[in-house]
Write a protein that holds these residues in place. Structure first.
Motif, PDB file in Angstrom:
ATOM      1  N   ALA B  75      54.023 -17.514 -60.139  1.00  0.00           N
ATOM      2  CA  ALA B  75      54.202 -17.429 -58.676  1.00  0.00           C
ATOM      3  C   ALA B  75      54.689 -18.773 -58.120  1.00  0.00           C
ATOM      4  N   VAL B  76      54.066 -19.861 -58.578  1.00  0.00           N
ATOM      5  CA  VAL B  76      54.475 -21.194 -58.102  1.00  0.00           C
ATOM      6  C   VAL B  76      55.913 -21.487 -58.532  1.00  0.00           C
ATOM      7  N   ALA B  77      56.273 -21.097 -59.753  1.00  0.00           N
ATOM      8  CA  ALA B  77      57.645 -21.334 -60.227  1.00  0.00           C
ATOM      9  C   ALA B  77      58.662 -20.634 -59.328  1.00  0.00           C
ATOM     10  N   VAL B  78      58.360 -19.409 -58.911  1.00  0.00           N
ATOM     11  CA  VAL B  78      59.261 -18.682 -58.001  1.00  0.00           C
ATOM     12  C   VAL B  78      59.373 -19.428 -56.674  1.00  0.00           C
ATOM     13  N   LEU B  79      58.223 -19.888 -56.165  1.00  0.00           N
ATOM     14  CA  LEU B  79      58.221 -20.565 -54.856  1.00  0.00           C
ATOM     15  C   LEU B  79      58.867 -21.946 -54.911  1.00  0.00           C
ATOM     16  N   LEU B  80      59.005 -22.498 -56.123  1.00  0.00           N
ATOM     17  CA  LEU B  80      59.683 -23.790 -56.264  1.00  0.00           C
ATOM     18  C   LEU B  80      61.205 -23.626 -56.342  1.00  0.00           C
ATOM     19  N   HIS B  81      61.673 -22.388 -56.516  1.00  0.00           N
ATOM     20  CA  HIS B  81      63.115 -22.116 -56.472  1.00  0.00           C
ATOM     21  C   HIS B  81      63.584 -22.206 -55.033  1.00  0.00           C
ATOM     22  N   PRO B  82      64.514 -23.086 -54.695  1.00  0.00           N
ATOM     23  CA  PRO B  82      64.929 -23.206 -53.287  1.00  0.00           C
ATOM     24  C   PRO B  82      65.387 -21.877 -52.685  1.00  0.00           C
ATOM     25  N   GLN B  83      66.081 -21.045 -53.463  1.00  0.00           N
ATOM     26  CA  GLN B  83      66.566 -19.770 -52.913  1.00  0.00           C
ATOM     27  C   GLN B  83      65.403 -18.851 -52.525  1.00  0.00           C
ATOM     28  N   SER B  84      64.424 -18.686 -53.433  1.00  0.00           N
ATOM     29  CA  SER B  84      63.300 -17.803 -53.120  1.00  0.00           C
ATOM     30  C   SER B  84      62.476 -18.384 -51.980  1.00  0.00           C
ATOM     31  N   ARG B  85      62.317 -19.710 -52.002  1.00  0.00           N
ATOM     32  CA  ARG B  85      61.510 -20.358 -50.979  1.00  0.00           C
ATOM     33  C   ARG B  85      62.132 -20.156 -49.591  1.00  0.00           C
ATOM     34  N   ALA B  86      63.476 -20.254 -49.524  1.00  0.00           N
ATOM     35  CA  ALA B  86      64.157 -20.079 -48.229  1.00  0.00           C
ATOM     36  C   ALA B  86      63.888 -18.690 -47.659  1.00  0.00           C
ATOM     37  N   ILE B  87      63.918 -17.682 -48.512  1.00  0.00           N
ATOM     38  CA  ILE B  87      63.654 -16.307 -48.069  1.00  0.00           C
ATOM     39  C   ILE B  87      62.187 -16.153 -47.664  1.00  0.00           C
ATOM     40  N   PHE B  88      61.307 -16.634 -48.527  1.00  0.00           N
ATOM     41  CA  PHE B  88      59.872 -16.494 -48.255  1.00  0.00           C
ATOM     42  C   PHE B  88      59.497 -17.196 -46.944  1.00  0.00           C
ATOM     43  N   ASP B  89      60.065 -18.380 -46.725  1.00  0.00           N
ATOM     44  CA  ASP B  89      59.802 -19.119 -45.483  1.00  0.00           C
ATOM     45  C   ASP B  89      60.123 -18.264 -44.251  1.00  0.00           C
ATOM     46  N   VAL B  90      61.279 -17.616 -44.279  1.00  0.00           N
ATOM     47  CA  VAL B  90      61.681 -16.819 -43.115  1.00  0.00           C
ATOM     48  C   VAL B  90      60.730 -15.632 -42.930  1.00  0.00           C
ATOM     49  N   VAL B  91      60.343 -14.993 -44.031  1.00  0.00           N
ATOM     50  CA  VAL B  91      59.448 -13.834 -43.930  1.00  0.00           C
ATOM     51  C   VAL B  91      58.084 -14.264 -43.357  1.00  0.00           C
ATOM     52  N   VAL B  92      57.548 -15.375 -43.848  1.00  0.00           N
ATOM     53  CA  VAL B  92      56.252 -15.860 -43.342  1.00  0.00           C
ATOM     54  C   VAL B  92      56.363 -16.179 -41.852  1.00  0.00           C
ATOM     55  N   ARG B  93      57.450 -16.863 -41.474  1.00  0.00           N
ATOM     56  CA  ARG B  93      57.666 -17.205 -40.067  1.00  0.00           C
ATOM     57  C   ARG B  93      57.732 -15.939 -39.205  1.00  0.00           C
ATOM     58  N   GLU B  94      58.555 -14.989 -39.629  1.00  0.00           N
ATOM     59  CA  GLU B  94      58.745 -13.774 -38.836  1.00  0.00           C
ATOM     60  C   GLU B  94      57.469 -12.928 -38.793  1.00  0.00           C
ATOM     61  N   ALA B  95      56.709 -12.955 -39.892  1.00  0.00           N
ATOM     62  CA  ALA B  95      55.512 -12.115 -39.978  1.00  0.00           C
ATOM     63  C   ALA B  95      54.444 -12.496 -38.952  1.00  0.00           C
ATOM     64  N   VAL B  96      54.526 -13.711 -38.412  1.00  0.00           N
ATOM     65  CA  VAL B  96      53.532 -14.122 -37.414  1.00  0.00           C
ATOM     66  C   VAL B  96      53.577 -13.199 -36.193  1.00  0.00           C
ATOM     67  N   HIS B  97      54.782 -12.824 -35.770  1.00  0.00           N
ATOM     68  CA  HIS B  97      54.881 -11.984 -34.569  1.00  0.00           C
ATOM     69  C   HIS B  97      55.600 -10.653 -34.748  1.00  0.00           C
ATOM     70  N   ASP B  98      56.318 -10.462 -35.843  1.00  0.00           N
ATOM     71  CA  ASP B  98      57.137  -9.250 -35.994  1.00  0.00           C
ATOM     72  C   ASP B  98      56.472  -8.232 -36.933  1.00  0.00           C
ATOM     73  N   PRO B  99      56.176  -7.036 -36.425  1.00  0.00           N
ATOM     74  CA  PRO B  99      55.452  -6.043 -37.239  1.00  0.00           C
ATOM     75  C   PRO B  99      56.184  -5.641 -38.522  1.00  0.00           C
TER      76      PRO B  99
END
Lengths: 181, 181
Positions: B75-99
């Motif tokens: 899991a950490v290896a995936v999150l250390l990939h800049p491409q996966s991290r960029a996507i995950f970052d946006v999902v976490v950000r959006e998940a705060v307010h978007d159902p």
């Protein structure tokens, strides 16, 4: 301004909150608000940074687990307040990409670690946990489960999460798993 | 589309990424992209939801800590990939307010829990941890420390965080602290 912002966030959500509405509710000229903050996000982050500096009293229960339980319960209680949660949500969201929000959140945690360090020092002095236990790691690990529930897995949080976190972290610290690496 | 989106996010950041730029890079008409997704956030969330259903192989090392270490490291290896991290970052950000983003992230974790449940079942069968240990809680607690570093305290993550999480969680599970409540 902080009260107006919190009320707006609760009433219309982050998507509906505007500088105009906050200014109107606070009874100040909107140009004043615009001059100082360019966006609702900036306003939230600055008010969070101002409010977050306060010291929280830490308990001295005589055991690491007891002290951590009191600390985690008080953190969870704050996050269960809709007003505090609304602000924290925006800061976490903004911190993903905005350096000012990131700095505010990081500073908030540095303050929490400094505030709670005596809990770890006392446990070391009692011989309950090994010398070299990292106070920052203890505090990070204590909060991690309920923050992950809130922002990653999307689960509710409650006092049981605080108590479990305190039990897990004190067990890990006693086993020497939370030393500085 | 996914590749174009990832490249854009890495090149210009979330603030600079637009549907127009993604469409151009992917070589499709921007009306096609607009018709399907109204915003960059929606596009990210849908591509994340599509990609996140995949099963990850889980190791059978013979011990709970070994199995959890392998899982956390991947899991950490995936999150250390800049491409996966960029996507995950946006999902976490959006998940705060978007159902929709919240649902995508919650589903992703439900899939991770289902995928990893055999790790917990095998440990129970070996007598390593008590019956009634909650697989969902084990997986949530395993990820919590590195997600909290990424999105709350703003600390770097690495293999050491994965290994520490596996050690802490297997100790807590053995002590019976991760049973269903």
């Amino acid at each position: 301004m902080a009260a107006a912002l919190q009320e707006e966030l609760l009433e219309v959500g982050y998507g509906g909150t505007t500088i105009d509405r906050i200014a109107k509710r606070a009874g100040v000229a909107k140009t004043t608000v615009y001059r100082r903050w360019g966006s609702v996000g900036q306003l939230v982050v600055e008010l969070f940074a101002e409010a977050a500096g306060g010291r929280i009293p830490i308990a001295d229960t005589g055991s690491l687990e007891g002290d951590l339980r009191a600390l985690a319960r008080s953190a969870v209680a704050v996050l269960l307040h809709p007003q505090s949660r609304a602000i924290f949500d925006v800061v976490v969201r903004e911190a993903v990409h905005d350096p000012a929000a990131r700095a505010a959140l990081t500073d908030f945690f540095a303050g929490r670690v400094a505030n709670a360090a005596p809990i770890v020092e006392r446990a070391v002095a009692r011989g309950e946990i090994p010398a070299g236990t990292d106070a920052a790691e203890v505090i990070r690990q204590l909060g991690a489960p309920y923050y992950a529930r809130m922002y990653i897995t999307g689960d509710p949080i409650g006092e049981a999460d605080a108590d479990r976190a305190a039990a897990v972290v004190s067990l890990a610290a006693r086993a020497g798993l939370l030393k500085s690496s």
